[in-house]
Structure formats: structure tokens, C-alpha cells
Design a protein around this motif. Structure first.
Motif, PDB file in Angstrom:
ATOM      1  N   ALA A  24       0.821  -1.209   0.000  1.00 46.84           N
ATOM      2  CA  ALA A  24       0.000   0.000   0.000  1.00 46.84           C
ATOM      3  C   ALA A  24       0.857   1.264   0.000  1.00 46.84           C
ATOM      4  N   GLU A  25       1.910   1.275   0.784  1.00 43.84           N
ATOM      5  CA  GLU A  25       2.710   2.499   0.878  1.00 43.84           C
ATOM      6  C   GLU A  25       3.476   2.796  -0.408  1.00 43.84           C
ATOM      7  N   ASN A  26       3.603   1.801  -1.274  1.00 50.55           N
ATOM      8  CA  ASN A  26       4.277   1.985  -2.563  1.00 50.55           C
ATOM      9  C   ASN A  26       3.305   2.146  -3.721  1.00 50.55           C
ATOM     10  N   ASP A  27       2.019   2.356  -3.409  1.00 52.06           N
ATOM     11  CA  ASP A  27       1.004   2.525  -4.450  1.00 52.06           C
ATOM     12  C   ASP A  27       1.106   3.943  -5.017  1.00 52.06           C
ATOM     13  N   PRO A  28       1.525   4.099  -6.275  1.00 53.02           N
ATOM     14  CA  PRO A  28       1.719   5.447  -6.837  1.00 53.02           C
ATOM     15  C   PRO A  28       0.420   6.166  -7.155  1.00 53.02           C
ATOM     16  N   THR A  29      -0.695   5.471  -7.108  1.00 51.06           N
ATOM     17  CA  THR A  29      -1.973   6.085  -7.472  1.00 51.06           C
ATOM     18  C   THR A  29      -2.651   6.776  -6.296  1.00 51.06           C
ATOM     19  N   VAL A  30      -2.103   6.636  -5.094  1.00 50.61           N
ATOM     20  CA  VAL A  30      -2.738   7.182  -3.893  1.00 50.61           C
ATOM     21  C   VAL A  30      -1.869   8.280  -3.291  1.00 50.61           C
ATOM     22  N   VAL A  31      -2.478   9.449  -3.100  1.00 50.65           N
ATOM     23  CA  VAL A  31      -1.765  10.563  -2.468  1.00 50.65           C
ATOM     24  C   VAL A  31      -1.504  10.231  -1.004  1.00 50.65           C
ATOM     25  N   ASP A  32      -0.295  10.569  -0.530  1.00 56.26           N
ATOM     26  CA  ASP A  32       0.097  10.289   0.865  1.00 56.26           C
ATOM     27  C   ASP A  32      -0.028   8.805   1.192  1.00 56.26           C
ATOM     28  N   ALA A  33       0.365   7.959   0.233  1.00 51.85           N
ATOM     29  CA  ALA A  33       0.222   6.512   0.401  1.00 51.85           C
ATOM     30  C   ALA A  33       0.897   5.973   1.671  1.00 51.85           C
ATOM     31  N   PRO A  34       2.126   6.416   2.019  1.00 51.55           N
ATOM     32  CA  PRO A  34       2.746   5.862   3.236  1.00 51.55           C
ATOM     33  C   PRO A  34       1.919   6.126   4.502  1.00 51.55           C
ATOM     34  N   ASP A  35       1.376   7.351   4.624  1.00 54.62           N
ATOM     35  CA  ASP A  35       0.570   7.674   5.803  1.00 54.62           C
ATOM     36  C   ASP A  35      -0.714   6.848   5.823  1.00 54.62           C
ATOM     37  N   LYS A  36      -1.343   6.733   4.664  1.00 58.69           N
ATOM     38  CA  LYS A  36      -2.589   5.974   4.595  1.00 58.69           C
ATOM     39  C   LYS A  36      -2.346   4.482   4.795  1.00 58.69           C
ATOM     40  N   ALA A  37      -1.197   4.006   4.329  1.00 58.15           N
ATOM     41  CA  ALA A  37      -0.858   2.602   4.546  1.00 58.15           C
ATOM     42  C   ALA A  37      -0.686   2.314   6.028  1.00 58.15           C
ATOM     43  N   GLU A  38      -0.089   3.262   6.738  1.00 55.37           N
ATOM     44  CA  GLU A  38       0.072   3.092   8.187  1.00 55.37           C
ATOM     45  C   GLU A  38      -1.286   3.119   8.883  1.00 55.37           C
ATOM     46  N   LYS A  39      -2.197   3.966   8.404  1.00 54.52           N
ATOM     47  CA  LYS A  39      -3.545   3.995   8.975  1.00 54.52           C
ATOM     48  C   LYS A  39      -4.254   2.666   8.742  1.00 54.52           C
ATOM     49  N   PHE A  40      -4.069   2.110   7.538  1.00 56.49           N
ATOM     50  CA  PHE A  40      -4.655   0.796   7.263  1.00 56.49           C
ATOM     51  C   PHE A  40      -4.137  -0.233   8.261  1.00 56.49           C
ATOM     52  N   ALA A  41      -2.810  -0.278   8.423  1.00 59.14           N
ATOM     53  CA  ALA A  41      -2.209  -1.280   9.304  1.00 59.14           C
ATOM     54  C   ALA A  41      -2.714  -1.130  10.731  1.00 59.14           C
ATOM     55  N   GLN A  42      -2.787   0.114  11.216  1.00 54.81           N
ATOM     56  CA  GLN A  42      -3.243   0.348  12.586  1.00 54.81           C
ATOM     57  C   GLN A  42      -4.707  -0.049  12.745  1.00 54.81           C
ATOM     58  N   ARG A  43      -5.547   0.396  11.806  1.00 57.66           N
ATOM     59  CA  ARG A  43      -6.980   0.152  11.917  1.00 57.66           C
ATOM     60  C   ARG A  43      -7.298  -1.338  11.822  1.00 57.66           C
ATOM     61  N   TYR A  44      -6.685  -2.012  10.869  1.00 61.77           N
ATOM     62  CA  TYR A  44      -6.974  -3.439  10.689  1.00 61.77           C
ATOM     63  C   TYR A  44      -6.444  -4.251  11.858  1.00 61.77           C
ATOM     64  N   THR A  45      -5.264  -3.890  12.351  1.00 59.37           N
ATOM     65  CA  THR A  45      -4.699  -4.579  13.512  1.00 59.37           C
ATOM     66  C   THR A  45      -5.597  -4.405  14.734  1.00 59.37           C
ATOM     67  N   GLU A  46      -6.110  -3.194  14.933  1.00 60.45           N
ATOM     68  CA  GLU A  46      -6.999  -2.942  16.066  1.00 60.45           C
ATOM     69  C   GLU A  46      -8.268  -3.793  15.970  1.00 60.45           C
ATOM     70  N   ILE A  47      -8.815  -3.890  14.786  1.00 60.61           N
ATOM     71  CA  ILE A  47     -10.030  -4.699  14.599  1.00 60.61           C
ATOM     72  C   ILE A  47      -9.750  -6.169  14.915  1.00 60.61           C
ATOM     73  N   LEU A  48      -8.633  -6.672  14.408  1.00 60.77           N
ATOM     74  CA  LEU A  48      -8.287  -8.072  14.655  1.00 60.77           C
ATOM     75  C   LEU A  48      -8.063  -8.333  16.141  1.00 60.77           C
ATOM     76  N   GLU A  49      -7.396  -7.421  16.816  1.00 62.84           N
ATOM     77  CA  GLU A  49      -7.177  -7.585  18.260  1.00 62.84           C
ATOM     78  C   GLU A  49      -8.499  -7.497  19.017  1.00 62.84           C
ATOM     79  N   ASP A  50      -9.398  -6.617  18.560  1.00 63.95           N
ATOM     80  CA  ASP A  50     -10.727  -6.533  19.176  1.00 63.95           C
ATOM     81  C   ASP A  50     -11.452  -7.873  19.073  1.00 63.95           C
ATOM     82  N   MET A  51     -11.342  -8.521  17.922  1.00 67.49           N
ATOM     83  CA  MET A  51     -12.057  -9.778  17.707  1.00 67.49           C
ATOM     84  C   MET A  51     -11.490 -10.906  18.567  1.00 67.49           C
ATOM     85  N   LYS A  52     -10.235 -10.816  18.918  1.00 68.83           N
ATOM     86  CA  LYS A  52      -9.683 -11.796  19.863  1.00 68.83           C
ATOM     87  C   LYS A  52     -10.359 -11.655  21.230  1.00 68.83           C
ATOM     88  N   LYS A  53     -10.631 -10.410  21.620  1.00 67.77           N
ATOM     89  CA  LYS A  53     -11.249 -10.159  22.922  1.00 67.77           C
ATOM     90  C   LYS A  53     -12.748 -10.419  22.893  1.00 67.77           C
TER      91      LYS A  53
END
Length: 368
Positions: free
Chosen positions: A60-89
Motif C-alpha cells: 500500500a505504501e508503494n502505491d503510486p496512485t494514492v496521495v500520501d500513500a505511506p501515511d494511509k498505509a500506516e492507517k490501514f495497518a493500525q486500523r486493521y490490527t486494532e479490529i483483529l485484536e478486538d475480535m480476539k477479545k
């Protein structure tokens, strides 16, 4: 054929009442399990998806079609990780309890919400170009095999070898990024038979004795998978007089080939007379399956696919997502093949096989 209509059930699927159809193969929980406590299997699968987050973030962070891809890729990783950890609980959070369909769906939703529509586009294009350059050579090798049974075994092995190009597997994504993959080497290095599910000998006998009027093939990955694995098999069916319908994803997901991409690939492979390595393609159709995930629930396909599949007498589901993690035990009204390579330890454990083991499951319906 492109779909824009509401989804419908796949017409060759035994109705849910008759077959107790459940898309996901592995039972993640049972009625006796505590609905508010994640089961061991659910935790294993949540961890599997957690392990894939770094490779998706990197794409995702290397996607040339998305503006601010590195920042958005980090948001994806954080958000998806949080959801997965929530589902464990709490497995009922975020639409749970979790299974492979829901976990894939949530990942794709977050990527698309952040503007990532096809983070694997570059690698898919590269691998498609490589595979197209090798197509005629692979076909010639198969055509040189005179014995029908040996030739179809070569074709099946080609499908399994091509199916290793799967960037949804964290382990394979790492290997691919480091070393690349050779199709011919993969053919030679398949795990020894018998495979964990191995109906190939029975299918070879049927191949030499019967023919199918129409086959529907649910395709999987781009590159060697569809071009060097599925298309030589489809070409052989065409040569035998079988009409072939190739069903590809509506929207991008991992490195799965999409309907528009498959249309373009076929156009590049045909010669000026519309032949596919010398074989007439008038009986070949490409259709949008209506699916947008690497797994598939056959109660939801495009009306176009349902229409074209209605009179088919062979259904082929290919790939770990469509044929193993979902639909391995799905009952069809006609002959069916489920074929794929086992690329997750959790699937290998469930099947009682080895990592990178192979599945070739053939079911014949005599009264269709």
C-alpha cells in the motif's frame, strides 16, 4: 460479460437445504462455544491475518496512485490490527464471529475506504507479462505428450504449480519478493503424490472416457496461475469440444486476476485469427463472477455467471481461497473439481496434510 446487477445463487450449487451449504470449509466454532470468547481456531485465523499486515502495508505504501500513500498505509495497518485484536477479545465485535470471509472483507473495506483500489497492480502486470511470454512454450510441452492421461496430469500439475503465485500468503509473499518464482521449477518440485486429497487417477480415467459440454472455471491469481496453469487446461477442453466459461473477480483483491484483466490477457494471447495457440476460441467466454474477495460464497454470484453456468456439466473451483478455505465440501449438481495448493499451516493442519501439499478433489455426478 460485465455485471452490475444484484447477486444471485450459483445455479449448479445444491440448494442450501439439500446440501447444508456453508461457504467456509473449516468450522471456526460450534454451538456449544461461548459466543463472547474467541475459539482456538478463531484466534489462529486472526493471527494468520495479523501476520499478513506488514506485507499489505508495504504494498500500500508503494502505491503510486494514492496521495500520501505511506501515511494511509500506516492507517490501514493500525486500523486493521486494532479490529483483529478486538475480535480476539470479543469475537462478536465488527460483525463477527470471524471466519475467512469476514476477515478478508474487513481488510478490503479498510483499504478501499482509504483510497487503495489495487495495491498489487504493479506486480500483477509484471507477472502477467512474464507469463504471457512463456505461454506458447508451456502449451507446446503439453501438446508433445501423446498419452491423454499423462497430458491431463501435466495440465493439472501446471495448475498447481501456477497456484503458488499467491501474495495473500505472508510466507509466499516474502519468498516471492526475495527470490521470485519459476513456473517450470514449481512444476518439478510439487510435493510427491499421493497428495492430501488426490482423485487425479480417477479423473484421468474419466478424462479419457467422457467429455463435458460446458465447463465453468473460477480462476484465482494473476500471472503464472491463470496464464500458465488454467489457460492451457481450458485450451485443452476447448480442443476436445467443451465450451469454457472463465469466471473472474469483479474487483481487485490481493493478486487475484480481475474480469477486465483477464479480457486483456486473452486478447494478447490470441493470434490474428482469434486462435489460442492454434485452438479455436469461439467456445470461450469470460464473465464477471460478481465476487470481490479471494474467497467466495456461492450463494452470491453475478446474474451473468448464473445464466452462463445454468447448462454446464463441469465446475472447477481453483485456488486456496475459492476451493480449499471455502467450498471444499460444496456439493454441485454436476461434476466438479476443487484444486489448489495448501499455503497456510492452518489449512494443512485441518486437512491432515503438509504445507504446500496439493488438493485435487473430483466429484462425479452420474445422473446430471
Amino acid at each position: 460479460m460485465e455485471s452490475s446487477s444484484p447477486s444471485v445463487p450459483f445455479p449448479l450449487l445444491q440448494t442450501p437445504i439439500e446440501s447444508n451449504y456453508r461457504a467456509c470449509t473449516i468450522p471456526y466454532r460450534f454451538p456449544s462455544d461461548n459466543p463472547r470468547k474467541a475459539t482456538l481456531i478463531e484466534v489462529q485465523w486472526i493471527d494468520l491475518f495479523l501476520n499478513s499486515v506488514p506485507s499489505f502495508r508495504q504494498r500500500a505504501e508503494n502505491d503510486p496512485t494514492v496521495v500520501d500513500a505511506p501515511d494511509k498505509a500506516e492507517k490501514f495497518a493500525q486500523r486493521y490490527t486494532e479490529i483483529l485484536e478486538d475480535m480476539k477479545k470479543n469475537p462478536e465485535s465488527h460483525g463477527g464471529p470471524p471466519d475467512c470471509i469476514l476477515l478478508c472483507r474487513l481488510r478490503e473495506q479498510i483499504l478501499r475506504e482509504l483510497g487503495f483500489t489495487d495495491i498489487f497492480k504493479k506486480v500483477k502486470d509484471e507477472e502477467n507479462a512474464k507469463a504471457i511470454s512463456l505461454f506458447n512454450g508451456v502449451v507446446r510441452l503439453n501438446d508433445d505428450v501423446e498419452d491423454d492421461g499423462k497430458r491431463v496430469e501435466n495440465l493439472i500439475r501446471g495448475i498447481l504449480a501456477g497456484n503458488i503465485f499467491d501474495l495473500g500468503s505472508a510466507q509466499l509473499a516474502e519468498v516471492f519478493a526475495r527470490d521470485g518464482m519459476s513456473f517450470l521449477a514449481s512444476c518439478q518440485n510439487l510435493v510427491a503424490r499421493p497428495w492430501v486429497i488426490d482423485d487425479l487417477d480417477n479423473y484421468k480415467v474419466k478424462w479419457t472416457k467422457k467429455s463435458w459440454k460446458k465447463a465453468v472455471i473460477f480462476v484465482d491469481n494473476s500471472g503464472a496461475d491463470v496464464i500458465l496453469g488454467i489457460l492451457p487446461f481450458a485450451r485443452e477442453l476447448l480442443r476436445r469440444g467443451t465450451k469454457v466459461v472463465l469466471a473472474a473477480n469483479d474487483l481487485p483483491s490481493i493478486n487475484d486476476v480481475t474480469y477486465p484483466e483477464l479480457v486483456e490477457i486473452i486478447a494478447k494471447l490470441k493470434d490474428e485469427n482469434g486462435l489460442l495457440a492454434g485452438v479455436d476460441t469461439s467456445g470461450l467466454l469470460i464473465v464477471n463472477s460478481g465476487n470481490d474477495l479471494p474467497v467466495i460464497d456461492l450463494t452470491n454470484v453475478s446474474p451473468e455467471l448464473a445464466f452462463l453456468a445454468n447448462d454446464a456439466d463441469l465446475v472447477v473451483l481453483e485456488g486456496m481461497g475459492r476451493a480449499l478455505e471455502t467450498n471444499l465440501y460444496a456439493q454441485m449438481k454436476c461434476d466438479s473439481i476443487k484444486i489448489g495448493m495448501v499455503k497456510h499451516p492452518e489449512v494443512a493442519q485441518f486437512l491432515g496434510g503438509r504445507l504446500y501439499d496439493c488438493v485435487f478433489k473430483y466429484n462425479e455426478v452420474l445422473n446430471y
